[in-house]
Design a protein around this motif. Structure first.
Motif, PDB file in Angstrom:
ATOM      1  N   LYS A   1      89.124 -27.721  48.327  1.00  0.00           N
ATOM      2  CA  LYS A   1      89.748 -26.786  47.378  1.00  0.00           C
ATOM      3  C   LYS A   1      90.606 -27.535  46.352  1.00  0.00           C
ATOM      4  O   LYS A   1      90.620 -27.204  45.170  1.00  0.00           O
ATOM      5  N   ARG A   2      91.291 -28.561  46.819  1.00  0.00           N
ATOM      6  CA  ARG A   2      92.209 -29.308  45.957  1.00  0.00           C
ATOM      7  C   ARG A   2      91.452 -30.102  44.891  1.00  0.00           C
ATOM      8  O   ARG A   2      91.951 -30.290  43.786  1.00  0.00           O
ATOM      9  N   HIS A   3      90.252 -30.555  45.189  1.00  0.00           N
ATOM     10  CA  HIS A   3      89.537 -31.454  44.273  1.00  0.00           C
ATOM     11  C   HIS A   3      88.224 -30.853  43.754  1.00  0.00           C
ATOM     12  O   HIS A   3      87.367 -31.579  43.249  1.00  0.00           O
ATOM     13  N   ALA A   4      88.066 -29.526  43.877  1.00  0.00           N
ATOM     14  CA  ALA A   4      86.823 -28.859  43.460  1.00  0.00           C
ATOM     15  C   ALA A   4      86.459 -29.199  42.020  1.00  0.00           C
ATOM     16  O   ALA A   4      87.321 -29.214  41.139  1.00  0.00           O
ATOM     17  N   TYR A   5      85.180 -29.504  41.795  1.00  0.00           N
ATOM     18  CA  TYR A   5      84.601 -29.862  40.494  1.00  0.00           C
ATOM     19  C   TYR A   5      85.177 -31.177  39.948  1.00  0.00           C
ATOM     20  O   TYR A   5      85.055 -31.471  38.765  1.00  0.00           O
ATOM     21  N   GLY A   6      85.800 -31.939  40.833  1.00  0.00           N
ATOM     22  CA  GLY A   6      86.363 -33.214  40.418  1.00  0.00           C
ATOM     23  C   GLY A   6      85.933 -34.340  41.333  1.00  0.00           C
ATOM     24  O   GLY A   6      84.965 -34.221  42.093  1.00  0.00           O
TER      25      GLY A   6
END
Length: 875
Positions: free
Chosen positions: A430-435
């Motif tokens: 969740k913290r790094h979604a799409y990254g």
């Protein structure tokens, strides 16, 4: 290129934000295409040139359109550095130092036949005619082979994609079709919905004459309802996609549940590709597979492929979150993708198929022992391995990144508790979604959830090479445990043993006397564990830890006596550890043989699989010793398996469980290969009925490999020709792989040469050439001929396989790692000393280490083995 201390990357003057890619002219006779790409860029600083990645493409020029500018900036010069795979686009005037723009490039490329980039796969269509399908494989650095791009994992962007194809083709990409427009002349232009922000290596497309089977998820996804899940194949094969489809729809829901994040795309497509360098590729929303990893026929397929299909489907779907939604920052952290997907893939299959004893499978050669074998060599590498140049990444798509990575994750999740571990994973996603993210980011999320400093005890596991062996010394009321780095060659130098690992001991409560403190982990080179019950203890319960244990000889005997009280995974672990101690010299080969001799009443398929694997290795390594050792080990194997094979018989019951079916095939194959006259006669009888066409049902699909192997080993020209004919004519998805594996057991020199020539011919696809290599290298009658053949035909082999270095590296490692002679080791090293070995030099180091370990083993133990078989194996 920009070079920093740890990596070589493209300059950061501009950053890609969005790609609009259009393939406008496919020539499916010449296998070429033209394309246009418009790349939306963010300007970070003024630059007179733009650098991007490009391989085997012709760039025809283009322009840079700067937002808010009255005039475009033309590209004045294009220079391609073939070695670096970088194109330098010189501009008529510099870019702005900030703002946005669009880089437009016209280009041409080829649809190659090397299983990388945009490529073609040959197959026989429903009319039996030669045909082609077209698909992509971009990981790790081959998107640049299909279109000019910024081909680095942390340069994420969104994508619009369109392609012009024949009207009768189906076109697929990561997202659903947005529109399809007929252009006349038998062509149509297919455009797809925009792909969310992702790395270049995850973009994918395919086209051909496809069909599909479809189902829908049970879970309803917000704003999307139940998601369509499809398995696409070339025409005539779709019915074999049902098993993968059945698993895929359930696994998408399951991962959405345990990751606490809904699957992010509107569809899930799985595509069977006829030529494929790997097992599968996790392209977001369009997952591509080798046919044997996604297709299964309940009537004709060997059941072991059912296990494979279920697991590979789960592994690739795990990547849709772990790898695609959140991607490693750089290739050095490949393990973040592969180690986690491997572990959670097994975790999902255990959930859906508890009767398969998945974690027992995980501990065998299928996973853990393969990782141990590679990591016990000097030529291994850390899980998180420095990758300065991305072009070197292919050599670490190996058992360390996948299997040691998953082994350490299993160890950590067992220590933290699986539920806590998965909650930490969810937080990370969740913290790094799409990254992009790093190993440190994962440790941070897990630490928050577990309320402990995960990085403090996991860092050495990720950053250090190798793993520990715990040597146990028993004293009255306590034991002393010492950890040292394990090397299969048995010659660890002090400077190679500097790491002190955190080692969770996984000792059960019953290992301790009443009131004693339960020691949970070894955090120093040596420790004393008090209050231990020396009659009832075993380290590493269920083999949750990634380490080996070297017990005193008497303890190993006691554990053997109490093995019925141990789990299947523990029994497998004991066999594997004892074998590793024999190989390295930390234990004895005769001790291993005595331990194995006590296991003849074993009932578990998985334990038998490990036992027979280690016996097979013993016979292979000592095959070039004296005849009495060879004969003695063969008789010993026959003595062990005879009661079990005669008990299990040849016939499959209607309601028989999966593992019993696997055990029958294993025992028949081993008994036949060890000289069991009754098994050999029955195999030959069934083989004749099958190959003559009199009774095709006489060989159960699960027994084809066993029967074919026995027939070819005991036979000659007639049997060879019969299996070759089956290879050329089979329509079974797994048929060609099975035939190639069997043919490699051939013994007559003239037939070995015929098979070697077949291996290099166009009758064996490039993707499959390692299969004969594995079989021939395991064949003591053929492995020297295989090396001589490679030496004489090196130029041809290099030309055939070097278009995809993964294939060449795999071929060599599987061909040359079974030798036991230091002279052969030196011969191999001398041969390659003046060759260009870039792309497989690490594989050559592994081959040398493996041969050295084998040679040391034989030299050290052959006299003891000779005495043991003479005294204890009946003639």
């Amino acid at each position: 290129m920009t070079s920093t201390a740890d990596r070589e990357t493209l300059p950061s003057d501009v950053i890609p934000v969005h790609y609009d890619l259009d393939l406008i002219k496919l020539d499916l006779s010449a296998f070429t295409y033209d394309g246009q790409v418009s790349i939306s860029l963010e300007f970070k600083q003024q630059a007179s040139s733009i650098f991007l990645n490009c391989k085997e493409l012709l760039l025809h020029g283009g322009r840079l359109i700067v937002d808010g500018s009255d005039s475009d900036i033309n590209i004045s010069k294009i220079e391609c550095d073939k070695k670096a795979e970088v194109a330098k686009l010189s501009l008529e005037r510099p870019t702005p130092g900030s703002g946005m723009g669009v880089l437009e490039i016209n280009f041409s490329g080829s649809i190659n036949h090397e299983m990388a980039g945009f490529y073609r796969s040959a197959y026989k269509n429903v009319e039996g005619k030669d045909d082609w399908m077209f698909s992509t494989q971009f990981e790790s650095c081959d998107a640049r082979r299909a279109f000019p791009c910024f081909d680095e994992p942390n340069l994420k962007a969104t994508y619009d994609f369109s392609i012009t194809v024949p009207e009768n083709f189906t076109a697929l990409s990561n997202q659903p079709v947005k529109e399809s427009i007929s252009l006349g002349d038998g062509l149509k232009k297919v455009s797809f919905e925009r792909v969310p922000k992702m790395s270049t290596y995850l973009l994918a497309w395919a086209c051909g004459e496809f069909e599909y089977v479809e189902d829908f998820t049970d879970h309803e996804y917000e704003g999307r309802g139940k998601l369509p899940v499809r398995v696409y194949t070339t025409k005539g094969l779709k019915e074999q996609g049902h098993f993968a489809l059945h698993n895929a729809k359930k696994i998408v829901d399951y991962f959405s549940e345990i990751f606490h994040i809904d699957y992010p795309l509107p569809k899930v497509d799985l595509l069977a590709v006829h030529e494929f360098s790997h097992g599968a590729m996790e392209n977001w929303g369009l997952i591509t597979y080798r046919t044997t990893a996604v297709l299964f026929d309940e009537k004709t397929s060997d059941s072991r492929y059912k296990n494979r299909v279920a697991y590979v489907v789960a592994h690739e779907l795990a990547h849709q979150w772990f790898g695609n939604l959140v991607t490693m920052d750089w290739w050095s952290e490949l393990w973040l993708n592969e180690g986690f997907a491997t572990w959670v893939g097994w975790y999902a299959i255990d959930h859906f198929y508890p009767e398969w004893d998945v974690w027992g499978q995980f501990v065998t050669q299928e996973s853990l022992q393969t990782a141990f074998a590679l990591d016990g060599l000097r030529g291994s590498h850390p899980i998180e391995v420095p990758v300065k140049n991305a072009l070197d990444i292919d050599q670490i798509f190996d058992h360390i990144s996948y299997l040691k990575g998953s082994g350490t994750i299993r160890m950590l999740s067992s220590h933290l508790g699986v539920e806590t571990f998965l909650l930490g994973v969810s937080k990370y996603l969740k913290r790094h979604a799409y990254g992009n993210a790093t190993t440190v980011d994962l440790w941070a999320a897990l630490s928050e959830e577990a309320k402990t400093d995960v990085a403090a005890f996991m860092s050495n596991w990720i950053k250090s090479i190798g793993f520990p062996v715990l040597t146990v010394t028993e004293k009255l009321g306590h034991i002393i445990v010492e950890q040292k780095r394990f090397l299969s060659t048995g010659d660890v130098k002090p400077e190679e043993d500097q790491t002190t690992w955190w080692v969770p001991l996984f000792l059960s409560e019953k290992s301790f006397t009443t009131g004693s403190e339960n020691t949970t982990a070894l955090m120093s080179k040596e420790a004393t564990i008090k209050g231990i019950d020396t009659n009832c203890y075993k380290f590493n319960n269920n083999q949750n830890g990634f380490y080996r244990v070297n017990y005193p000889a008497e303890r190993l005997v006691k554990l053997g006596e109490m093995r019925k009280q141990l789990s299947v995974a523990d029994r497998i672990g004991l066999i594997a550890d004892a074998a590793a101690m024999a190989l390295s010299g930390l234990g004895s080969t005769t001790g291993l043989l005595s331990f194995l001799a006590a296991l003849k009443d074993e009932e578990s398929y998985l334990v038998w699989a490990e036992l027979i694997e280690q016996l097979g290795r013993l016979r292979s390594v000592f095959s070039e010793s004296s005849q009495d050792i060879r004969d003695g080990l063969k008789r010993f194997t026959l003595d062990l398996v005879t009661p079990a094979v005669e008990k299990i018989g040849w016939e499959y019951g209607e309601d028989e469980d999966f593992l019993t079916g696997r055990l029958r095939a294993l025992l028949i194959s081993t008994a036949g290969g060890s000289g069991h006259k009754g098994v050999i006669a029955e195999a030959q009888r069934r083989f004749e009925l099958f190959t003559s066409g009199k009774d095709k049902s006489t060989i159960h699909p699960n027994l084809r490999l066993a029967v074919f192997r026995i027939a070819i080993a005991e036979g000659g020209q007639e049997e060879y020709d019969a299996i070759l004919n089956e290879y050329l004519s089979t329509s079974a998805i797994d048929g060609k792989e099975i035939c190639l594996s069997a043919l490699g057991r051939v013994r007559k020199p003239e037939l070995i040469q015929r098979f070697l020539e077949l291996m290099l011919s166009d009758k064996v696809k490039t993707q499959d050439k390692h299969t004969p290599a594995i079989s021939l290298s395991n064949n003591i009658h053929a492995r020297h001929a295989l090396w001589e053949f490679i030496r004489k035909n090196w130029e041809t082999i290099y030309k055939q396989l070097s278009g995809n270095m993964v294939v060449l590296d795999r071929f060599l490692k599987n061909s040359l790692n079974k030798f036991v002679s230091l002279d052969v080791k030196e011969d191999i090293e001398k041969f390659f000393v003046d060759k260009d070995t870039h792309g497989f030099e690490k594989g050559l180091a592994i081959i040398s280490d493996s041969i050295k370990g084998n040679a040391n083993w034989v030299q050290r133990d052959q006299e003891d083995v000779r005495k043991w078989v003479k005294e204890l194996v009946k003639t």
